[in-house]
Design a protein around this motif. Structure first.
Motif, PDB file in Angstrom:
ATOM      1  N   ARG A  42      63.961  82.648  63.385  1.00 55.70           N
ATOM      2  CA  ARG A  42      64.409  83.740  64.258  1.00 55.70           C
ATOM      3  C   ARG A  42      63.686  85.051  63.991  1.00 55.70           C
ATOM      4  O   ARG A  42      63.526  85.852  64.895  1.00 55.70           O
ATOM      5  N   GLN A  43      63.243  85.286  62.736  1.00 56.06           N
ATOM      6  CA  GLN A  43      62.611  86.561  62.434  1.00 56.06           C
ATOM      7  C   GLN A  43      61.261  86.715  63.136  1.00 56.06           C
ATOM      8  O   GLN A  43      60.768  87.814  63.282  1.00 56.06           O
ATOM      9  N   ARG A  44      60.665  85.600  63.565  1.00 53.30           N
ATOM     10  CA  ARG A  44      59.449  85.689  64.371  1.00 53.30           C
ATOM     11  C   ARG A  44      59.872  86.090  65.778  1.00 53.30           C
ATOM     12  O   ARG A  44      61.003  85.825  66.193  1.00 53.30           O
ATOM     13  N   GLN A  53      71.706  78.881  62.182  1.00 51.91           N
ATOM     14  CA  GLN A  53      71.771  80.346  62.176  1.00 51.91           C
ATOM     15  C   GLN A  53      70.410  80.984  61.908  1.00 51.91           C
ATOM     16  O   GLN A  53      70.223  82.167  62.155  1.00 51.91           O
ATOM     17  N   GLU A  54      69.456  80.218  61.403  1.00 50.94           N
ATOM     18  CA  GLU A  54      68.161  80.763  60.996  1.00 50.94           C
ATOM     19  C   GLU A  54      67.001  80.417  61.915  1.00 50.94           C
ATOM     20  O   GLU A  54      65.949  81.033  61.833  1.00 50.94           O
ATOM     21  N   VAL A  55      67.177  79.407  62.759  1.00 51.60           N
ATOM     22  CA  VAL A  55      66.063  78.977  63.596  1.00 51.60           C
ATOM     23  C   VAL A  55      66.409  79.070  65.079  1.00 51.60           C
ATOM     24  O   VAL A  55      67.568  79.222  65.455  1.00 51.60           O
ATOM     25  N   VAL A  56      65.376  78.948  65.873  1.00 52.31           N
ATOM     26  CA  VAL A  56      65.472  78.892  67.321  1.00 52.31           C
ATOM     27  C   VAL A  56      64.926  77.534  67.740  1.00 52.31           C
ATOM     28  O   VAL A  56      63.896  77.101  67.219  1.00 52.31           O
ATOM     29  N   ALA A  57      65.596  76.866  68.637  1.00 52.61           N
ATOM     30  CA  ALA A  57      65.123  75.583  69.143  1.00 52.61           C
ATOM     31  C   ALA A  57      64.238  75.826  70.355  1.00 52.61           C
ATOM     32  O   ALA A  57      64.581  76.603  71.244  1.00 52.61           O
TER      33      ALA A  57
END
Length: 140
Positions: free
Chosen positions: A56-58, A130-134
């Motif tokens: 997500r931080q990207r 909670q940390e990634v995007v699909a």
């Protein structure tokens, strides 16, 4: 990230076979800037659908929320499709289950423990959601 340039160069070269079974280049145009972003990402292919994730931080993936045209360079082939990014935890969990089913080795990368039956640890999976995007890309 400096190493993306090296990986992208390899994926565009005749040596792409070293990485292209699990990495591809995705190109998407920025919605506000109009700039073309091309990045190497891991993937799993199931027919005409490519499953990927990004942390997500990207920020590049925001251009895919709601869907957007993308170009993929996969195993030396240029493909066009529609990429869709989601931050919905339930969708991400389902996406990750598909990803791990086709490529269990990704579980370690995302620090998700797999049980003896290959099922991911539910707490680890919830944490990852909670940390990634699909990102799901469907080829035209």
């Amino acid at each position: 990230m400096w190493y993306n340039v090296i990986i992208a160069g390899l994926l565009r070269s005749p040596l792409h076979g070293l990485l292209s079974k699990w990495m591809m280049l995705i190109s998407v145009t920025g919605r506000n800037s109009g700039r073309l972003y091309t990045l190497p990402i891991n993937y799993v292919r199931h027919g005409t659908v490519f499953y990927s994730v990004s942390f997500r931080q990207r920020t590049w993936w925001r251009n895919l929320v709601g869907g957007a045209p993308v170009t993929l360079l996969v195993q030396g082939q240029m493909l066009r499709g529609i990429g869709v990014a989601t931050t919905n935890p339930q969708d991400i969990t389902a996406h990750m289950l598909t990803l791990f089913q086709h490529a269990p080795q990704y579980a370690r990368q995302f620090q998700v423990a797999l049980g003896p039956d290959g099922a991911p640890n539910p707490e680890d999976l919830a944490h990852m959601a909670q940390e990634v995007v699909a990102i799901k890309t469907i080829i035209e």
